[in-house]
Design a protein around this motif. Sequence first.
Motif, PDB file in Angstrom:
ATOM      1  N   ALA A 156       1.540   2.020   5.930  1.00 30.10           N
ATOM      2  CA  ALA A 156       2.364   2.075   6.822  1.00 30.10           C
ATOM      3  C   ALA A 156       3.848   2.567   6.404  1.00 30.10           C
ATOM      4  O   ALA A 156       4.550   3.214   7.274  1.00 30.10           O
ATOM      5  CB  ALA A 156       2.584   0.546   7.612  1.00 30.10           C
ATOM      6  N   PHE A 157       4.247   2.230   5.362  1.00 33.73           N
ATOM      7  CA  PHE A 157       5.388   2.777   4.867  1.00 33.73           C
ATOM      8  C   PHE A 157       5.634   4.376   4.765  1.00 33.73           C
ATOM      9  O   PHE A 157       6.523   4.990   5.356  1.00 33.73           O
ATOM     10  CB  PHE A 157       5.854   2.076   3.437  1.00 33.73           C
ATOM     11  CG  PHE A 157       5.832   0.625   3.444  1.00 33.73           C
ATOM     12  CD1 PHE A 157       6.409  -0.079   4.445  1.00 33.73           C
ATOM     13  CD2 PHE A 157       5.231  -0.115   2.567  1.00 33.73           C
ATOM     14  CE1 PHE A 157       6.478  -1.553   4.563  1.00 33.73           C
ATOM     15  CE2 PHE A 157       5.122  -1.553   2.481  1.00 33.73           C
ATOM     16  CZ  PHE A 157       5.495  -2.248   3.427  1.00 33.73           C
ATOM     17  N   TRP A 173       3.276   0.826  12.704  1.00 32.08           N
ATOM     18  CA  TRP A 173       3.021   2.234  12.632  1.00 32.08           C
ATOM     19  C   TRP A 173       2.290   2.736  13.533  1.00 32.08           C
ATOM     20  O   TRP A 173       2.543   4.034  14.245  1.00 32.08           O
ATOM     21  CB  TRP A 173       2.544   2.288  11.131  1.00 32.08           C
ATOM     22  CG  TRP A 173       2.268   3.613  10.736  1.00 32.08           C
ATOM     23  CD1 TRP A 173       2.692   4.943  11.361  1.00 32.08           C
ATOM     24  CD2 TRP A 173       0.997   4.253  10.219  1.00 32.08           C
ATOM     25  NE1 TRP A 173       2.181   6.055  10.597  1.00 32.08           N
ATOM     26  CE2 TRP A 173       0.842   5.356   9.788  1.00 32.08           C
ATOM     27  CE3 TRP A 173       0.063   3.377   9.302  1.00 32.08           C
ATOM     28  CZ2 TRP A 173      -0.014   6.188   9.178  1.00 32.08           C
ATOM     29  CZ3 TRP A 173      -0.833   3.800   8.654  1.00 32.08           C
ATOM     30  CH2 TRP A 173      -0.958   5.591   8.655  1.00 32.08           C
ATOM     31  N   SER A 210       2.609  -4.536   9.528  1.00 28.52           N
ATOM     32  CA  SER A 210       3.399  -3.187   8.966  1.00 28.52           C
ATOM     33  C   SER A 210       2.335  -1.913   9.800  1.00 28.52           C
ATOM     34  O   SER A 210       2.754  -1.070  10.471  1.00 28.52           O
ATOM     35  CB  SER A 210       3.364  -2.812   7.632  1.00 28.52           C
ATOM     36  OG  SER A 210       2.459  -3.026   7.261  1.00 28.52           O
ATOM     37  N   MET A 231       7.928  -7.705   9.472  1.00 23.84           N
ATOM     38  CA  MET A 231       7.607  -6.625   9.652  1.00 23.84           C
ATOM     39  C   MET A 231       6.889  -6.038   8.749  1.00 23.84           C
ATOM     40  O   MET A 231       5.779  -5.265   8.855  1.00 23.84           O
ATOM     41  CB  MET A 231       8.681  -5.836  10.051  1.00 23.84           C
ATOM     42  CG  MET A 231       9.230  -5.932  11.537  1.00 23.84           C
ATOM     43  SD  MET A 231      10.927  -5.328  11.628  1.00 23.84           S
ATOM     44  CE  MET A 231      10.699  -3.644  11.628  1.00 23.84           C
ATOM     45  N   ALA A 232       7.069  -6.236   7.432  1.00 19.72           N
ATOM     46  CA  ALA A 232       6.379  -5.708   6.489  1.00 19.72           C
ATOM     47  C   ALA A 232       5.016  -6.179   5.777  1.00 19.72           C
ATOM     48  O   ALA A 232       4.214  -5.793   5.399  1.00 19.72           O
ATOM     49  CB  ALA A 232       7.297  -5.489   5.008  1.00 19.72           C
ATOM     50  N   MET A 256      11.488  -1.739   6.661  1.00 17.61           N
ATOM     51  CA  MET A 256      10.300  -2.355   6.378  1.00 17.61           C
ATOM     52  C   MET A 256      10.061  -2.406   4.890  1.00 17.61           C
ATOM     53  O   MET A 256       9.625  -3.442   4.189  1.00 17.61           O
ATOM     54  CB  MET A 256       9.061  -1.810   6.984  1.00 17.61           C
ATOM     55  CG  MET A 256       9.172  -2.437   8.424  1.00 17.61           C
ATOM     56  SD  MET A 256       8.105  -1.143   9.450  1.00 17.61           S
ATOM     57  CE  MET A 256       6.410  -1.394   8.846  1.00 17.61           C
ATOM     58  N   GLN A 295      -1.433  -1.859   5.065  1.00 17.79           N
ATOM     59  CA  GLN A 295       0.067  -2.264   4.856  1.00 17.79           C
ATOM     60  C   GLN A 295       0.790  -1.406   4.362  1.00 17.79           C
ATOM     61  O   GLN A 295       2.098  -1.230   4.715  1.00 17.79           O
ATOM     62  CB  GLN A 295      -0.076  -3.718   4.244  1.00 17.79           C
ATOM     63  CG  GLN A 295       1.341  -4.375   4.233  1.00 17.79           C
ATOM     64  CD  GLN A 295       1.518  -5.512   3.275  1.00 17.79           C
ATOM     65  OE1 GLN A 295       0.328  -5.908   2.630  1.00 17.79           O
ATOM     66  NE2 GLN A 295       2.697  -6.215   3.236  1.00 17.79           N
ATOM     67  N   TYR A 343       9.591  -5.603   2.653  1.00 13.97           N
ATOM     68  CA  TYR A 343       8.512  -5.723   1.434  1.00 13.97           C
ATOM     69  C   TYR A 343       8.801  -6.300   0.134  1.00 13.97           C
ATOM     70  O   TYR A 343       8.210  -6.923  -0.434  1.00 13.97           O
ATOM     71  CB  TYR A 343       7.788  -4.377   1.444  1.00 13.97           C
ATOM     72  CG  TYR A 343       6.385  -4.463   0.572  1.00 13.97           C
ATOM     73  CD1 TYR A 343       5.276  -5.087   0.924  1.00 13.97           C
ATOM     74  CD2 TYR A 343       6.521  -3.680  -0.568  1.00 13.97           C
ATOM     75  CE1 TYR A 343       4.240  -5.006   0.252  1.00 13.97           C
ATOM     76  CE2 TYR A 343       5.266  -3.607  -1.252  1.00 13.97           C
ATOM     77  CZ  TYR A 343       4.098  -4.374  -0.998  1.00 13.97           C
ATOM     78  OH  TYR A 343       2.982  -4.332  -1.581  1.00 13.97           O
TER      79      TYR A 343
END
Lengths: 320, 318
Positions: free
Chosen positions: B48-49, B172, B168, B157-158, B230, B45, B234
């Motif tokens: 992904a950012f 990605w 997430s 989404m996050a 995102m 998770q 989060y």
Amino acid sequence: MLEYAKSNRREVIAAAVLIVLLATYLGTHPRGASTYVMTIWANQCLILGLAACAQFFAVVVRGIDLSVGAVMALTNTIASYLLDGSAGGIALGMIAVVGAGALCGLLNGAIIVFGRIQPIVVTLATASIFVGLALLLRPTPGGAVNYDLADAMTLDVLGIPTALIITAVVVFAFWLPFRRTGLGLGLYALGSSEQAAFQSGIDTRLVRLAAFTLAGIFAGLAGLFYSFVTTTGDAGIGPGFTLNSIAAVVLGGVLLRGGVGSLVGALAGAFILKTIASLMFFSGIPSLAQPLFEGLILAGAIAIGGADVLRARNKLEVFK
Amino acid sequence: MIRTVSRAVTLDSLMPYLGAVALIIAGSFFFPQVLSVDYLTQQLQIAAFLGLLATGATIVILLGHIDLSVPWVLTGAAILSTAMVGTGNPVLSVLAVPAALAFGALIGLINGMGVAILRIPSMVWTLAVNSMLLGLAVLNTGGFNPRGESSPLMVAMASGDVLGLPLSFLIWIAVCVGLTWVLVRTPFGRYLRSIGFNEKATFLSGVSTPSVVFAAFAIAGMCSALGGVMLAGYANQAYQSMGDPFLLPTIAAVVIGGTSILGGRGGLFGTIGGALFITLLTSILSVMQIGDAWRNIIFGAIILAMLLFQTLRKGAAQ
């Protein structure tokens, strides 16, 4: 004289812009052109100026040094331990601080030359290491620098700011003679065309190693001078200086593709950048809008630098 | 399909995956919970950012350029989207995510304009764009943390999950699969790489190189903006400088993934591994409660070691 101005067009333009900016600054400053105002201005300019010199040596050989700020932070924290006490100890301490900068630069250069990795990536990784070392030395800002020494370096001599005298020493006693040496020419040769430099018998590895070591030395000097101005050690000073040093060399007419520009230009670029920031402070623009104006002026200045494109006679000329 | 996969997966791009596995094994000796499903899905998770930012950065780096405007495109997108949701107007709330993506694309176009038309080195121009965005954000928010909140969609989404996998992460991977297809199968992808190799030759073969540059930077801007949206979901808010810590890890993730910083060579498969590796490295170092200083040192040393290993392997192969 005209010939000189023509062949050093970029430096001349940068210097002219700087003079106009400085005149505006002194004109708008409530206290006018006093020694006090000049000293503070020159100190701020010289910190970034030395950082820009460091960046120049990396850029002129077609590299880039993302660890300039990190080396400054590391040398600044070292200085906060060594620059207090007996006169002899302080003298050795100053040598140690600059020596630490040189070692950092040498490490960068060695990994770039012998590991054959792009400078941008190497210095990105070593910057993290250098900041880590700085944090080991000073987890929180602190330490002290001998006040007498700091005053001597950051005030004025007979009305002339010491920082400007140091700038003059760097240019006249170091850069102008250095540019004529084999190494000085080698830097430009390597930056213009590595293959041609190699084929004319230049030891390209040695020159690149020397260039990054010089970058480290100047980053160390920048960290040292920063210590004189703030008289404490702080491991968190790095990031702003790295990016600003790149902007400064570009403003000063040094091309990122290497081989073009000079130390004088890099210094002028740094001084321009800092003068703009100081001008903002007294310009009467609302303080919240100042970062935006600074960004706009930076972008504008760089875009004007890119206006060379308009003079290209053939579209292929722009792909260099 | 097989051809697409085999072209996307190279030995270089497998390196970070091996590194990530090694990290998990080494970490599990100190902390057995590293091997738990909870811990690993949480890493997916979080990765992904960074991963979305690195995806955009890969596109630009393949082109032979670099995008230093990532931090404030991310922050700007986060501020914009949370502010739109914060108005309480349902229409604006729905439009928050598309508006943020449009914002990213717009900044990408501005980046592309400086690079393609004015021929300013991307490293400086995107830096200048970054500082203008910083200025805009400060002017807009008064230097305080912007007010606003995330919409349920952004939070989902996050932090949402589908069949046990974080949403997430799935977003990605979906972005990466889509872009990999574009890179491998469309003319745009070929032009992108060939500009990275030799822009002049690409231009001479009749490719409109500026439009490729524009598109690449726009894609990168949208990836950064998506990452920002995102991240705001989060943290359930946007805050000043939320993007700054991401800039260097983003570049590191791309390079560890085997994409050449000079352009032309590399791909997104490696970048996914790079983002996973860096997220795991950061996480395991902080799980081990290593101080900030040593974390920086180990982080830099490991990245250097991986890069050296890559070039040494190539040196031996030649």
